[in-house]
Design an enzyme around this catalytic site. Structure first.
Site, PDB file in Angstrom:
ATOM      1  N   GLY A 120      70.811  85.831  48.378  1.00 43.80           N
ATOM      2  CA  GLY A 120      70.357  86.277  49.452  1.00 43.80           C
ATOM      3  C   GLY A 120      71.174  87.198  50.315  1.00 43.80           C
ATOM      4  O   GLY A 120      70.929  88.337  50.303  1.00 43.80           O
ATOM      5  N   ASP A 143      75.935  76.304  43.303  1.00 45.38           N
ATOM      6  CA  ASP A 143      74.681  76.258  42.088  1.00 45.38           C
ATOM      7  C   ASP A 143      75.250  76.951  40.850  1.00 45.38           C
ATOM      8  O   ASP A 143      74.770  76.772  39.930  1.00 45.38           O
ATOM      9  CB  ASP A 143      73.438  76.744  42.622  1.00 45.38           C
ATOM     10  N   LEU A 284      76.543  66.100  50.370  1.00 42.02           N
ATOM     11  CA  LEU A 284      77.726  65.721  50.360  1.00 42.02           C
ATOM     12  C   LEU A 284      78.529  66.693  49.290  1.00 42.02           C
ATOM     13  O   LEU A 284      79.778  66.864  49.222  1.00 42.02           O
ATOM     14  CB  LEU A 284      77.923  64.099  49.704  1.00 42.02           C
TER      15      LEU A 284
HETATM   16  O1  F6P Z   1      72.146  77.071  47.346  1.00 41.27           O
HETATM   17  C1  F6P Z   1      72.906  75.783  47.618  1.00 41.27           C
HETATM   18  C2  F6P Z   1      72.069  75.014  48.054  1.00 41.27           C
HETATM   19  O2  F6P Z   1      72.989  73.674  48.376  1.00 41.27           O
HETATM   20  C3  F6P Z   1      71.142  74.364  47.014  1.00 41.27           C
HETATM   21  O3  F6P Z   1      71.605  73.601  45.977  1.00 41.27           O
HETATM   22  C4  F6P Z   1      70.135  73.603  47.593  1.00 41.27           C
HETATM   23  O4  F6P Z   1      68.819  73.512  47.134  1.00 41.27           O
HETATM   24  C5  F6P Z   1      70.139  74.355  49.070  1.00 41.27           C
HETATM   25  O5  F6P Z   1      71.181  75.245  49.015  1.00 41.27           O
HETATM   26  C6  F6P Z   1      69.823  73.441  50.309  1.00 41.27           C
HETATM   27  O6  F6P Z   1      69.898  74.433  51.402  1.00 41.27           O
HETATM   28  P1  F6P Z   1      69.826  73.729  52.690  1.00 41.27           P
HETATM   29  O7  F6P Z   1      71.309  73.492  53.308  1.00 41.27           O
HETATM   30  O8  F6P Z   1      69.162  74.711  53.751  1.00 41.27           O
HETATM   31  O9  F6P Z   1      68.959  72.425  53.164  1.00 41.27           O
END
Ligand code: F6P
Length: 359
Positions: A120, A143, A284
């Site tokens: 993004g 990820d 975590l």
């Molecule tokens: O892209 C990183 C990530 O931690 C993903 O693994 C997860 O789906 C998402 O971001 C969670 O996002 P947020 O912190 O906005 O809940």
């Protein structure tokens, strides 16, 4: 070519372990080359808000941050300058504030912007580059789903955290003869689930790339039970989905994945009568001290990004092409997800040692 005397640096999107290592390397490398650094707070939002959201980054400001998780700059998933949320006449609407951000860069004497972000934030960086802004990108995400780099920093730390959780679940699962499910992050990619599942000795791993069949999962658990193992460990990627079914969201508007492990646990209990328990590892995985691999990778990427900036190689993103740090255009780097190949080595290894992928 423009002489780069001041670099602006920001971190965008979700945080991840190793961000501070990158910031430190950017600052140290720049200062060594006689270039000043402005830290921009809270991602692109800070660039729109201007001076009050910036501060001078010096050797002192980055002292001691190498082992620290998070980002000293702050970050946000919101604040895209091209569709910036504003309140007009008491009503929330979006406005293109990219011009404001560019003017802020000029008034702050920032000659080049280093953007540390995931898909993004790098797409926003590309939009700025298309408007003539000198930008350099550094890929970041736990990820590990960016195609242009072998690994993103933060991923190895997330895998270590998830593996530690599996180790801990093992002992209690065995004692209580339970089926323990661990839900891990990763969005639409199963990298964290596969790596931690194999490293932690999981019995079943469910990933978005391989839709699961609940009966196959129950068969694996029952086979283990017949062979004397009355417990099983299942690692579930948050983006996993049943064959012919959909992914589960905690918030479908914001596309926030979650909840699939509870659904799988309920179905296992209903079909087998066995006791199941669910642990959702959540954020975590994003916190804590980065492992040495992530500190090293972050440092290498940060130093190389400054080299690109000083050489005028804008519109590029640094990346790991083992064993070297290379660069690609941000255009090439964004939009193409790297997912786990169902025919690749990780899946093959898992299956060879008897781990079920639920298919
Ligand atoms: O892209 C990183 C990530 O931690 C993903 O693994 C997860 O789906 C998402 O971001 C969670 O996002 P947020 O912190 O906005 O809940």
């Amino acid at each position: 070519m423009k002489n780069i005397r001041r670099i602006g640096v920001l971190t965008g999107g979700g945080d991840c372990p190793g961000l501070n290592a990158v910031i430190r390397a950017v600052v140290k490398t720049s200062i060594k080359q006689g270039c000043a650094v402005t830290g921009i707070k809270d991602g692109f939002e800070g660039l729109v808000k201007g001076k009050d959201f910036t501060f001078e980054l010096t050797s002192d400001s980055v002292r001691g941050i190498l082992p620290r998780g998070g980002t000293i700059l702050g970050t946000t998933n919101r604040g895209n300058p091209f569709s910036f949320k504003v309140i007009e006449n008491g009503i929330e609407t979006t406005k293109d504030m990219s011009g404001v951000a560019i003017n802020n860069m000029k008034s702050l004497n920032i000659d080049c912007l280093i953007v540390i972000g995931g898909d993004g934030s790098l797409s926003i960086a590309l939009d700025f580059f298309k408007l003539g802004v000198p930008v350099v990108g550094i890929p970041k995400t736990i990820d590990n789903d960016l195609s242009a780099t072998d690994f993103t920093f933060g991923y190895q730390t997330a895998v270590a955290t998830a593996t530690d959780a599996i180790d801990k679940l093992h002992t209690t699962a065995e004692s209580h003869h339970r089926i323990m499910l661990l839900e891990v992050m990763g969005r639409n990619a199963g990298w964290i689930a596969m790596a931690s599942g194999i490293a932690g000795g999981a019995d079943i791993i469910l990933i978005p790339e391989i839709p699961y069949d609940i009966d196959k999962i129950c068969n694996k658990i029952e086979d283990r039970s017949s062979a004397g193992s009355k417990f099983s460990i299942i690692v579930v990627a948050e983006g996993a989905k049943p064959s012919g079914g959909e992914q589960m969201y905690l918030d479908s508007g914001a596309k926030r994945l979650g909840g699939v492990s509870q659904k799988v646990a309920d179905e296992i209990s209903a079909k087998t009568g066995l006791e199941t328990r669910v642990t959702v590892l959540g954020h975590l995985q994003r916190g804590g001290t980065p492992v040495p691999f992530d500190r090293l990778l972050g440092t290498r990427l940060g130093a190389e990004a400054v080299r690109l900036a000083l050489d005028g190689e804008f519109g590029k993103m640094v990346c790991l092409r083992t064993p070297d740090i290379k660069s690609v255009t941000i255009q090439e780097a964004t939009g193409v997800l790297k997912t786990v190949s169902p025919d690749g080595d990780l899946v093959r290894t898992a299956k060879n040692i008897g781990i079920s992928l639920g298919d």
